[in-house]
Design a protein around this motif. Structure first.
Motif, PDB file in Angstrom:
ATOM      1  N   LYS A   1       0.813  -1.212   0.000  1.00 49.73           N
ATOM      2  CA  LYS A   1       0.000   0.000   0.000  1.00 49.73           C
ATOM      3  C   LYS A   1       0.850   1.267   0.000  1.00 49.73           C
ATOM      4  CE  LYS A   1      -4.002  -2.096   2.291  1.00 49.73           C
ATOM      5  NZ  LYS A   1      -4.958  -2.002   3.420  1.00 49.73           N
ATOM      6  N   LEU A   2       2.074   1.146  -0.453  1.00 45.97           N
ATOM      7  CA  LEU A   2       2.992   2.280  -0.462  1.00 45.97           C
ATOM      8  C   LEU A   2       2.503   3.378  -1.398  1.00 45.97           C
ATOM      9  CD1 LEU A   2       5.792   3.259   0.551  1.00 45.97           C
ATOM     10  CD2 LEU A   2       6.772   2.178  -1.479  1.00 45.97           C
ATOM     11  N   GLU A   3       2.573   4.634  -0.944  1.00 50.45           N
ATOM     12  CA  GLU A   3       2.195   5.791  -1.758  1.00 50.45           C
ATOM     13  C   GLU A   3       3.348   6.778  -1.790  1.00 50.45           C
ATOM     14  OE1 GLU A   3      -1.382   7.249   0.016  1.00 50.45           O
ATOM     15  OE2 GLU A   3      -2.658   5.899  -1.136  1.00 50.45           O
ATOM     16  N   ASN A   4       3.505   7.451  -2.923  1.00 51.35           N
ATOM     17  CA  ASN A   4       4.588   8.426  -3.025  1.00 51.35           C
ATOM     18  C   ASN A   4       4.062   9.842  -2.824  1.00 51.35           C
ATOM     19  OD1 ASN A   4       3.183   8.594  -5.441  1.00 51.35           O
ATOM     20  ND2 ASN A   4       4.996   9.047  -6.654  1.00 51.35           N
ATOM     21  N   ASP A   5       5.016  10.762  -2.612  1.00 47.21           N
ATOM     22  CA  ASP A   5       4.723  12.195  -2.449  1.00 47.21           C
ATOM     23  C   ASP A   5       3.803  12.492  -1.273  1.00 47.21           C
ATOM     24  OD1 ASP A   5       6.334  12.610  -4.614  1.00 47.21           O
ATOM     25  OD2 ASP A   5       4.711  12.900  -6.038  1.00 47.21           O
ATOM     26  N   THR A   6       3.885  11.690  -0.217  1.00 50.78           N
ATOM     27  CA  THR A   6       3.112  11.982   0.990  1.00 50.78           C
ATOM     28  C   THR A   6       3.879  12.910   1.924  1.00 50.78           C
ATOM     29  OG1 THR A   6       3.998  10.089   2.217  1.00 50.78           O
ATOM     30  CG2 THR A   6       2.002   9.720   0.910  1.00 50.78           C
ATOM     31  N   GLY A   7       5.208  12.939   1.779  1.00 48.04           N
ATOM     32  CA  GLY A   7       6.012  13.796   2.640  1.00 48.04           C
ATOM     33  C   GLY A   7       6.226  13.256   4.034  1.00 48.04           C
ATOM     34  N   VAL A   8       5.876  11.993   4.279  1.00 49.58           N
ATOM     35  CA  VAL A   8       6.034  11.421   5.613  1.00 49.58           C
ATOM     36  C   VAL A   8       6.838  10.122   5.534  1.00 49.58           C
ATOM     37  CG1 VAL A   8       3.911  12.432   6.480  1.00 49.58           C
ATOM     38  CG2 VAL A   8       3.853  10.151   5.488  1.00 49.58           C
ATOM     39  N   PHE A   9       7.401   9.724   6.668  1.00 48.84           N
ATOM     40  CA  PHE A   9       8.206   8.515   6.735  1.00 48.84           C
ATOM     41  C   PHE A   9       7.343   7.263   6.636  1.00 48.84           C
ATOM     42  CE2 PHE A   9      11.703  10.632   9.480  1.00 48.84           C
ATOM     43  CZ  PHE A   9      12.320  11.100   8.335  1.00 48.84           C
ATOM     44  N   THR A  10       7.888   6.230   6.051  1.00 51.06           N
ATOM     45  CA  THR A  10       7.266   4.911   6.027  1.00 51.06           C
ATOM     46  C   THR A  10       8.289   3.896   6.511  1.00 51.06           C
ATOM     47  OG1 THR A  10       5.842   5.467   4.145  1.00 51.06           O
ATOM     48  CG2 THR A  10       6.209   3.131   4.573  1.00 51.06           C
ATOM     49  N   ASN A  11       7.867   2.998   7.379  1.00 44.00           N
ATOM     50  CA  ASN A  11       8.752   1.960   7.890  1.00 44.00           C
ATOM     51  C   ASN A  11       8.561   0.674   7.093  1.00 44.00           C
ATOM     52  OD1 ASN A  11       9.804   3.566  10.033  1.00 44.00           O
ATOM     53  ND2 ASN A  11       7.927   3.192  11.205  1.00 44.00           N
ATOM     54  N   THR A  12       9.659   0.085   6.632  1.00 45.47           N
ATOM     55  CA  THR A  12       9.600  -1.150   5.869  1.00 45.47           C
ATOM     56  C   THR A  12       9.662  -2.346   6.816  1.00 45.47           C
ATOM     57  OG1 THR A  12      12.003  -1.285   5.602  1.00 45.47           O
ATOM     58  CG2 THR A  12      10.772  -0.025   3.946  1.00 45.47           C
ATOM     59  N   PRO A  13       9.206  -3.509   6.375  1.00 44.25           N
ATOM     60  CA  PRO A  13       9.230  -4.699   7.239  1.00 44.25           C
ATOM     61  C   PRO A  13      10.622  -5.076   7.735  1.00 44.25           C
ATOM     62  CG  PRO A  13       7.791  -5.069   5.354  1.00 44.25           C
ATOM     63  CD  PRO A  13       8.513  -3.778   5.091  1.00 44.25           C
ATOM     64  N   ASP A  14      11.673  -4.714   6.971  1.00 45.04           N
ATOM     65  CA  ASP A  14      13.035  -5.066   7.396  1.00 45.04           C
ATOM     66  C   ASP A  14      13.689  -3.981   8.247  1.00 45.04           C
ATOM     67  OD1 ASP A  14      13.445  -3.159   5.489  1.00 45.04           O
ATOM     68  OD2 ASP A  14      14.700  -4.377   4.176  1.00 45.04           O
ATOM     69  N   GLY A  15      12.886  -3.009   8.698  1.00 43.52           N
ATOM     70  CA  GLY A  15      13.397  -2.040   9.664  1.00 43.52           C
ATOM     71  C   GLY A  15      13.943  -0.750   9.094  1.00 43.52           C
ATOM     72  N   ARG A  16      13.844  -0.554   7.793  1.00 39.98           N
ATOM     73  CA  ARG A  16      14.306   0.704   7.211  1.00 39.98           C
ATOM     74  C   ARG A  16      13.244   1.790   7.340  1.00 39.98           C
ATOM     75  NH1 ARG A  16      15.563  -0.713   1.249  1.00 39.98           N
ATOM     76  NH2 ARG A  16      13.928  -2.262   1.634  1.00 39.98           N
ATOM     77  N   THR A  17      13.677   3.042   7.327  1.00 44.07           N
ATOM     78  CA  THR A  17      12.774   4.181   7.341  1.00 44.07           C
ATOM     79  C   THR A  17      12.974   4.942   6.044  1.00 44.07           C
ATOM     80  OG1 THR A  17      12.862   4.363   9.747  1.00 44.07           O
ATOM     81  CG2 THR A  17      12.104   6.296   8.532  1.00 44.07           C
ATOM     82  N   ILE A  18      11.920   5.052   5.240  1.00 41.06           N
ATOM     83  CA  ILE A  18      12.074   5.637   3.907  1.00 41.06           C
ATOM     84  C   ILE A  18      11.023   6.706   3.634  1.00 41.06           C
ATOM     85  CG2 ILE A  18      13.128   3.542   2.976  1.00 41.06           C
ATOM     86  CD1 ILE A  18       9.695   4.319   1.754  1.00 41.06           C
ATOM     87  N   ILE A  19      11.356   7.564   2.677  1.00 40.96           N
ATOM     88  CA  ILE A  19      10.403   8.504   2.097  1.00 40.96           C
ATOM     89  C   ILE A  19      10.395   8.239   0.601  1.00 40.96           C
ATOM     90  CG2 ILE A  19       9.999  10.916   1.497  1.00 40.96           C
ATOM     91  CD1 ILE A  19      10.891  11.703   4.239  1.00 40.96           C
ATOM     92  N   LEU A  20       9.223   8.076   0.027  1.00 43.53           N
ATOM     93  CA  LEU A  20       9.108   7.782  -1.401  1.00 43.53           C
ATOM     94  C   LEU A  20       8.592   9.011  -2.132  1.00 43.53           C
ATOM     95  CD1 LEU A  20       9.521   5.244  -3.249  1.00 43.53           C
ATOM     96  CD2 LEU A  20       7.032   5.065  -3.267  1.00 43.53           C
ATOM     97  N   GLN A  21       9.280   9.395  -3.195  1.00 44.89           N
ATOM     98  CA  GLN A  21       8.896  10.570  -3.967  1.00 44.89           C
ATOM     99  C   GLN A  21       8.873  10.256  -5.459  1.00 44.89           C
ATOM    100  OE1 GLN A  21      10.836  14.078  -1.144  1.00 44.89           O
ATOM    101  NE2 GLN A  21      11.504  13.866  -3.250  1.00 44.89           N
ATOM    102  N   SER A  22       8.006  10.955  -6.184  1.00 38.96           N
ATOM    103  CA  SER A  22       7.987  10.869  -7.644  1.00 38.96           C
ATOM    104  C   SER A  22       9.201  11.606  -8.186  1.00 38.96           C
ATOM    105  CB  SER A  22       6.705  11.494  -8.184  1.00 38.96           C
ATOM    106  OG  SER A  22       6.704  12.891  -7.914  1.00 38.96           O
ATOM    107  N   SER A  23       9.490  11.365  -9.457  1.00 37.19           N
ATOM    108  CA  SER A  23      10.623  12.056 -10.085  1.00 37.19           C
ATOM    109  C   SER A  23      10.378  13.562 -10.138  1.00 37.19           C
ATOM    110  CB  SER A  23      10.872  11.499 -11.489  1.00 37.19           C
ATOM    111  OG  SER A  23       9.699  11.582 -12.279  1.00 37.19           O
ATOM    112  N   ASP A  24       9.121  13.980 -10.362  1.00 41.47           N
ATOM    113  CA  ASP A  24       8.809  15.411 -10.419  1.00 41.47           C
ATOM    114  C   ASP A  24       9.076  16.096  -9.088  1.00 41.47           C
ATOM    115  OD1 ASP A  24       8.076  15.244 -13.039  1.00 41.47           O
ATOM    116  OD2 ASP A  24       5.922  15.199 -12.679  1.00 41.47           O
ATOM    117  N   ALA A  25       8.689  15.437  -7.988  1.00 41.33           N
ATOM    118  CA  ALA A  25       8.922  16.021  -6.665  1.00 41.33           C
ATOM    119  C   ALA A  25      10.406  16.049  -6.342  1.00 41.33           C
ATOM    120  CB  ALA A  25       8.168  15.231  -5.608  1.00 41.33           C
ATOM    121  N   THR A  26      11.136  15.031  -6.791  1.00 39.99           N
ATOM    122  CA  THR A  26      12.551  14.921  -6.459  1.00 39.99           C
ATOM    123  C   THR A  26      13.400  15.986  -7.141  1.00 39.99           C
ATOM    124  OG1 THR A  26      12.277  12.532  -6.116  1.00 39.99           O
ATOM    125  CG2 THR A  26      14.516  13.327  -6.432  1.00 39.99           C
TER     126      THR A  26
END
Length: 271
Positions: A190-215
Motif C-alpha cells: 500500500k505504499l504511496e509516493n509524495d506523501t512527505g512522511v516517513f514509512t517503515n519497511t518490514p526489514d526495519g528501514r525508514t524511507i520517504i518515497l517521492q515521484s521524479s517530479d517532486a525529487t
C-alpha cells in the motif's frame, strides 16, 4: 454538548447527530465544528442534504490548509492562504467555484464507492505552486489524494532511506522505474509516493518515497494526511563527529516536522 478546545469555545451538537454520521459514513472521529458547518449550509439552502459529507470533507481540507499555512508547517512555510477561517473558505468555494464544487461532489461519491480509500479522497490543490500565489480562489482546484495512482505508476520514483542518530549511516536513495517495483522490493503493497512522511519497511528501514517530479523540484508534496490525523516526525541532521575511546561517532541535531520533501540536482539523479 460537545466541546472543541482548539477553537476556544464550546460547540453544541446533539449526540444523536454524531451517531447518525457514524452509522452513515463509518465510525470515525468527526469534527463537531465541521458537522455544524454542513448543517448551516443545508439550513441556508446553499447545499443539498445529500452532499453533507462532501461539504464536511471540504471543510476539513480548507481548515487543514489554513492551519498549515498560518503556522508555516513543513512545505507550507511562506505559502499564502486567503482564507481566515474554514467556514468562509467553504462558502467561497461552493458559491464562487461551482465547477470545482461539482467535481468535489463527484469525487466524494467515488471516495464512498471505494470504501473511503484515502487515494480517492478529494483534496484542495494549487495550480501554480508559487508560494506567494498560494491558496486563493483563482489558483485552486480539486485533486484526488491518489490522483497520481495510475499515471505515477509508470513513472520513476525515488526511495530515500533516512539515517538515524543511533547509526553512522547517512541517508541514501534508490531509483525505481515504477512505484510497483518499489512496492515489491520494499514489501509494502500500500505504499504511496509524495506523501512527505516517513514509512517503515518490514526489514526495519525508514524511507520517504517521492515521484521524479517532486525529487527535481517540479512539484511540491502536499499530503492530506494531517487532515485525518496530526503526526509529528523527528529527523536528524549530521553536524559533526566526536571520538570516544577510539571510536568515531557522528553527532546529529534533531528536528521535528510534519512533512518532508527531498530535492536532488540533475547530477545527483543521474548518478
Amino acid at each position: 454538548m460537545a466541546e472543541d478546545k482548539k477553537m476556544g469555545r464550546p460547540y453544541k451538537l446533539d449526540p444523536s447527530v454524531i451517531e447518525r454520521w457514524k452509522q452513515e459514513y463509518g465510525d470515525n472521529t468527526y469534527l463537531v465544528r465541521g458537522i455544524l458547518c454542513t448543517q448551516g449550509l443545508i439550513e441556508n439552502g446553499i447545499i443539498m442534504e445529500e452532499h453533507e459529507l462532501a461539504a464536511y470533507l471540504l471543510y476539513k481540507s480548507v481548515e487543514s490548509r489554513i492551519h498549515s499555512c498560518r503556522y508555516e508547517q513543513g512545505i507550507y512555510k511562506g505559502v499564502h492562504c486567503e482564507w481566515s477561517d474554514p467556514i468562509s473558505g467553504v462558502n467561497s468555494i461552493i458559491k464562487m467555484k461551482p465547477e470545482m464544487w461539482n467535481q468535489w461532489i463527484a469525487q466524494t461519491k467515488c471516495f464512498l464507492d471505494n470504501d473511503q480509500c484515502q487515494s480517492y479522497r478529494p483534496t484542495i490543490d494549487r495550480r501554480d505552486t508559487n508560494p506567494e500565489i498560494g491558496y486563493r480562489l483563482s489558483n485552486i482546484t480539486m485533486l484526488p489524494f491518489g490522483q497520481n495512482s495510475y499515471k505515477a505508476q509508470a513513472k520513476p520514483v525515488y526511495a530515500f532511506e533516512m539515517g538515524n542518530k543511533q547509526s553512522n549511516v547517512l541517508g541514501t536513495f534508490k531509483r525505481y522505474d515504477t512505484i510497483t517495483d518499489a512496492k515489491k522490493d520494499m514489501g509494502l503493497p500500500k505504499l504511496e509516493n509524495d506523501t512527505g512522511v516517513f514509512t517503515n519497511t518490514p526489514d526495519g528501514r525508514t524511507i520517504i518515497l517521492q515521484s521524479s517530479d517532486a525529487t527535481v523540484g517540479q512539484k511540491s508534496v502536499e499530503s492530506v494526511s494531517n487532515e485525518t490525523e496530526q503526526k509529528l516526525y523527528t529527523g536528524y541532521i549530521p553536524i559533526g563527529q566526536i571520538e570516544i575511546d577510539g571510536q568515531v561517532y557522528n553527532v546529529h541535531q534533531p528536528f521535528t516536522f510534519e512533512q518532508m520533501q527531498i530535492k536532488l540536482n540533475d547530477q545527483s539523479i543521474d548518478t
